[in-house]
Design an enzyme around this catalytic site. Structure first.
Site, mmCIF file in Angstrom:
data_model
loop_
_atom_site.group_PDB
_atom_site.id
_atom_site.type_symbol
_atom_site.label_atom_id
_atom_site.label_comp_id
_atom_site.label_asym_id
_atom_site.label_seq_id
_atom_site.Cartn_x
_atom_site.Cartn_y
_atom_site.Cartn_z
ATOM 1 N N PRO A 1 0.775 -1.251 0.000
ATOM 2 C CA PRO A 1 0.000 0.000 0.000
ATOM 3 C C PRO A 1 0.805 1.299 0.000
ATOM 4 C CG PRO A 1 -0.093 -1.057 2.158
ATOM 5 C CD PRO A 1 0.673 -1.986 1.266
ATOM 6 N N TYR A 2 2.129 1.219 0.148
ATOM 7 C CA TYR A 2 2.950 2.442 0.249
ATOM 8 C C TYR A 2 3.976 2.502 -0.877
ATOM 9 C CZ TYR A 2 0.819 2.258 4.847
ATOM 10 O OH TYR A 2 -0.110 2.186 5.867
ATOM 11 N N GLY A 3 4.569 3.692 -1.047
ATOM 12 C CA GLY A 3 5.656 3.832 -2.021
ATOM 13 C C GLY A 3 6.860 3.035 -1.566
ATOM 14 N N MET B 1 8.834 1.330 2.397
ATOM 15 C CA MET B 1 8.881 1.226 3.861
ATOM 16 C C MET B 1 10.327 0.998 4.253
ATOM 17 S SD MET B 1 7.489 1.386 6.745
ATOM 18 C CE MET B 1 8.487 1.284 8.227
ATOM 19 N N GLU B 2 10.797 1.860 5.160
ATOM 20 C CA GLU B 2 12.218 1.977 5.454
ATOM 21 C C GLU B 2 12.742 0.921 6.427
ATOM 22 O OE1 GLU B 2 9.932 4.775 8.300
ATOM 23 O OE2 GLU B 2 9.757 4.137 6.215
ATOM 24 N N HIS C 1 14.273 8.824 -0.482
ATOM 25 C CA HIS C 1 13.458 9.029 0.723
ATOM 26 C C HIS C 1 13.714 7.902 1.732
ATOM 27 C CE1 HIS C 1 9.913 10.517 2.959
ATOM 28 N NE2 HIS C 1 9.738 9.232 3.245
ATOM 29 N N GLU C 2 13.629 6.652 1.253
ATOM 30 C CA GLU C 2 13.805 5.521 2.179
ATOM 31 C C GLU C 2 15.235 5.461 2.719
ATOM 32 O OE1 GLU C 2 11.045 4.549 3.089
ATOM 33 O OE2 GLU C 2 9.885 5.166 1.356
ATOM 34 N N HIS D 1 15.614 7.797 5.607
ATOM 35 C CA HIS D 1 15.063 7.287 6.871
ATOM 36 C C HIS D 1 16.113 6.558 7.715
ATOM 37 C CE1 HIS D 1 10.863 8.197 7.271
ATOM 38 N NE2 HIS D 1 10.530 7.706 6.096
ATOM 39 N N ASP E 1 -3.669 5.024 10.954
ATOM 40 C CA ASP E 1 -3.837 4.692 9.529
ATOM 41 C C ASP E 1 -4.920 5.547 8.881
ATOM 42 O OD1 ASP E 1 -1.881 2.756 8.964
ATOM 43 O OD2 ASP E 1 -3.053 1.195 9.941
ATOM 44 N N TYR F 1 4.527 14.829 5.991
ATOM 45 C CA TYR F 1 5.612 14.888 5.014
ATOM 46 C C TYR F 1 5.822 16.318 4.509
ATOM 47 C CZ TYR F 1 4.956 9.764 4.535
ATOM 48 O OH TYR F 1 4.841 8.425 4.774
ATOM 49 N N ARG G 1 -1.208 0.679 -4.297
ATOM 50 C CA ARG G 1 -0.538 1.782 -3.601
ATOM 51 C C ARG G 1 -1.586 2.839 -3.277
ATOM 52 N NH1 ARG G 1 4.522 5.184 -6.218
ATOM 53 N NH2 ARG G 1 4.947 6.554 -4.422
ATOM 54 N N MET G 2 -1.796 3.135 -2.006
ATOM 55 C CA MET G 2 -2.934 3.983 -1.603
ATOM 56 C C MET G 2 -2.883 5.371 -2.220
ATOM 57 S SD MET G 2 -3.910 2.907 2.275
ATOM 58 C CE MET G 2 -2.316 3.201 3.011
ATOM 59 N N LYS G 3 -1.689 5.883 -2.453
ATOM 60 C CA LYS G 3 -1.527 7.186 -3.100
ATOM 61 C C LYS G 3 -2.285 7.239 -4.425
ATOM 62 C CE LYS G 3 2.115 10.118 -5.029
ATOM 63 N NZ LYS G 3 3.574 10.301 -5.210
#
Length: 442
Positions: free
Chosen positions: A97-99, A101-102, A126-127, A130, A206, A214, A394-396
């Site tokens: 669901p995400y771009g 996860m770190e 980005h990751e 993190h 959530d 962000y 991906r929720m975005k």
């Protein structure tokens, strides 16, 4: 898993099984413990990086993420030594669901980043970031999530600035402001979840999740950078902040106290910041930072041409309009159009004729293009939008597409029916939130 690989051995009790060993010497919060099991292959893409994926995607992924080591080196230069040993990447199934996860030592990413031209690699930056902001210095509670994400976006854009130029960093920063405007217009500018520090008492984090921590977080840091002496001065603060709070979980007050002690000669400047509005007021920030417009000007000019065009002007558009524009600029062009009232259907049809956006598979471009089509009520786009909303999770992308399809009377029933058919194969968080978006679950 989110640790360094530490060998394997046969199971002494069952010779048909193997035991894989891992070690993690850096203390981590529990949300960073992750385990992956699957038919995975790997490719070495750097001295400390393997990319893992199913065999169908592993070579494509190795190409896409080839810049990882350059990003890691840049991040170390900006933020200090990378303490985690290995930095591997794992490409998950499309329902992730995400771009990204770190997870330490093993970042999880969505396959929607596989554009074929490395243009969506800012998620990797980005990751990577993190590894310092989030994984070394961690928010104590999710109300202070901006400490993780605002700083990580700031560092991600500093990496992009080093690798692709300061104008590119400024362009991405401006795109982030636009994204924040879009989120706040969706959630409502009086909605308390748009506070930088929201009250999450009896609120599921959530459900509260959005781009606010962000992009509002980044905007605050970018504003402070401009206020306190520029990028070189501010990165000194960021490095010292990471050193000060490494291996700890903190709240905003800790961050602010350290900011004041680091800039003790600029307390008068810091006292002019409207901290209460930045932290505790909903909606857009009280101040807009300054942005270099060089790379954005072409996007603004072309979007304005389309917004102002009458029917008789539509012949003036041609594929040459996009000749000099990067995929990043196409994303921004479409984002600018989405921020305005929907275009007339004739305009969107003409846009497809001259630009052939339907043929573009870059997920960030396709997502915005399909939203534009649905908002302009183009029925031919309904199956394409439903396909994108369900081919990946991906929720975005999935949530706004389903929301737009639900708002269009011609696609509402089909959107609900399609969601119910696909619900069982969706990630539970995606399923829960899309269910709310479609008014099926309250």
């Amino acid at each position: 898993m989110s640790a360094n690989r530490d060998g394997e051995m046969p199971d002494p009790e069952d010779s048909s099984r193997k035991i894989y060993c891992f070690s993690q010497n850096v203390p981590i919060p529990c949300y960073l413990v992750a385990l992956v099991v699957g038919a995975l292959e790997s490719r070495k893409i750097g001295p400390r990086t393997l990319v893992w994926a199913e065999k169908e995607l592993v070579d494509k992924s190795a190409y896409e993420f080839a810049e990882t080591e350059a990003m890691l080196k840049t991040a170390e230069d900006l933020a200090g030594p990378y303490v985690w040993g290995q930095y591997d990447l794992l490409v998950l199934p499309p329902s992730f669901p995400y771009g990204g996860m770190e997870n330490p030592c093993l970042t999880f990413v969505t396959p929607t980043l596989l554009a074929g031209d490395r243009s969506l690699s800012s998620v990797i930056a980005h990751e990577i970031s993190h590894s310092w902001t989030g994984n070394l210095v961690t928010n104590k509670t999710w109300e202070h999530f901006w400490l993780n994400e605002g700083h990580t976006v700031y560092l991600e854009r500093r990496i992009s600035g080093r690798l692709f130029g300061e104008q590119f960093r400024q362009f991405k920063a401006l795109g982030g402001w636009r994204e924040l405007q879009n989120t706040i217009s969706t959630l409502g500018d009086k909605n308390p979840v748009t506070n930088l520090i929201p009250n999450l008492h009896e609120v599921d984090p959530d459900v509260a999740y959005s781009s606010v921590p962000y992009e509002k977080g980044f905007a605050l840091l970018f504003y402070l950078e401009q206020l306190l002496g520029g990028p070189d001065v501010f990165i000194g603060f960021l490095k010292a902040y990471i050193q000060q709070f490494a291996y700890k979980s903190i709240v905003t007050e800790d961050w602010k106290n350290f900011l004041y002690s680091y800039f003790k000669d600029k307390v008068d400047v810091l006292d002019k910041v409207d901290w209460n509005s930045w932290f505790n007021a909903p909606g857009m920030p009280p101040v807009k930072p300054t942005y270099d417009m060089t790379l954005a000007n072409a996007c603004v000019a072309l979007s304005q041409r389309w917004i102002k065009a009458k029917e008789s002007d539509l012949d003036s558009f041609s594929s040459a309009d996009l000749k000099e524009m990067s995929s990043h600029q196409l994303i921004e062009f479409l984002a600018l159009l989405l921020a305005e009232a929907p275009l007339p259907l004739s305009h969107v049809k003409r846009m497809q004729q001259v630009y052939d956006f339907n043929a573009i598979n870059n997920s960030e471009i396709r997502f915005r293009w399909l939203r534009l089509c649905i908002q302009s009520k183009w029925e031919e786009a309904i199956p394409l939008a439903l396909k994108m909303a369900t081919d990946q999770g991906r929720m975005k992308f999935t949530r706004p597409l389903f929301r737009d399809l639900y708002s269009f009377d011609k696609s509402r029933d089909l959107a609900v029916k399609t969601f119910l058919e696909h619900r069982a194969s969706m990630h539970p968080v995606t399923s829960m939130l899309v269910g709310k978006d479609l008014k099926l679950d309250q």
